[in-house]
Design an enzyme around this catalytic site. Structure first.
Site, short mmCIF file in Angstrom:
data_model
loop_
_atom_site.label_atom_id
_atom_site.label_comp_id
_atom_site.label_asym_id
_atom_site.label_seq_id
_atom_site.Cartn_x
_atom_site.Cartn_y
_atom_site.Cartn_z
N GLY A 11 0.84 -1.19 0.00
CA GLY A 11 0.00 0.00 0.00
C GLY A 11 0.87 1.24 0.00
CB CYS A 12 0.19 4.60 1.31
SG CYS A 12 1.04 6.15 1.63
#
Length: 182
Positions: A11-12
């Site tokens: 993810g981020c």
């Protein structure tokens, strides 16, 4: 001290960098990009989803203090490896769950770790984490480094990162450093 390097995408990168920096034996956690075919991409290019790169964190660690298996355990604690090309609100291949290995030992360890998770039914859904050798790591722009530390009250950060830090602090209390690495 001889260090080793591991690279994870979940993810981020801001959400992965902050928890790893809390661990004893982690010398650095650097946000960047890997897995694509665009040379030295920008954040904007990676976010477009057209570069093939994932947002990743490259962790330099002391294997005498924390081992690769410990890092895998933390990685699988701070993200959902069953979400294909996304993590929560972040959608696209740039947010895929991926382990970019630095050698055959890491490749074997990551594949074995995932097989163990699958065998134990650790998740309700299938693990979709990609495991592949790292080709090239591109360091993200400087303002993305230590992002949570610099921007703890930014809305995205304050919503998504504290629960990940809480999980790490609870589950890995015996492996935390006194002060997170900067």
């Amino acid at each position: 001290m001889a260090t080793a390097t591991a690279t994870f995408g979940g993810g981020c990168f801001w959400c992965i960098e902050a928890p790893f920096k809390e661990l004893e034996g982690v010398e650095s956690a650097v946000s960047g990009y890997a897995g694509g075919d665009t040379p030295d991409p920008s954040y904007k290019e990676v976010c477009s989803g057209t570069t093939g790169h994932a947002e990743v964190v490259q962790v330099e660690y002391d294997p005498d203090v924390i081992n690769y298996g410990d890092l895998l355990e933390v990685f699988f604690t701070v993200h959902d490896p069953t979400q294909l090309n996304r993590q929560g609100p972040d959608v696209g291949t740039q947010y895929r769950s991926a382990i970019f290995t630095h050698d055959d030992d890491q490749q074997d360890a990551a594949e074995a770790f995932i097989a163990e998770l699958d065998a134990s039914d650790a998740y309700d859904d299938e693990i979709v984490t990609e495991v592949e050798p790292l080709d090239t790591f591109y360091r993200a722009e400087e303002h993305h480094q230590d992002y949570y530390e610099k921007n703890p009250s930014q809305a995205y950060c304050s919503m998504h990162i504290p629960p990940k830090l809480d999980k790490v602090r609870e589950k890995f209390a015996d492996r935390l450093r006194e002060q997170p690495v900067h």
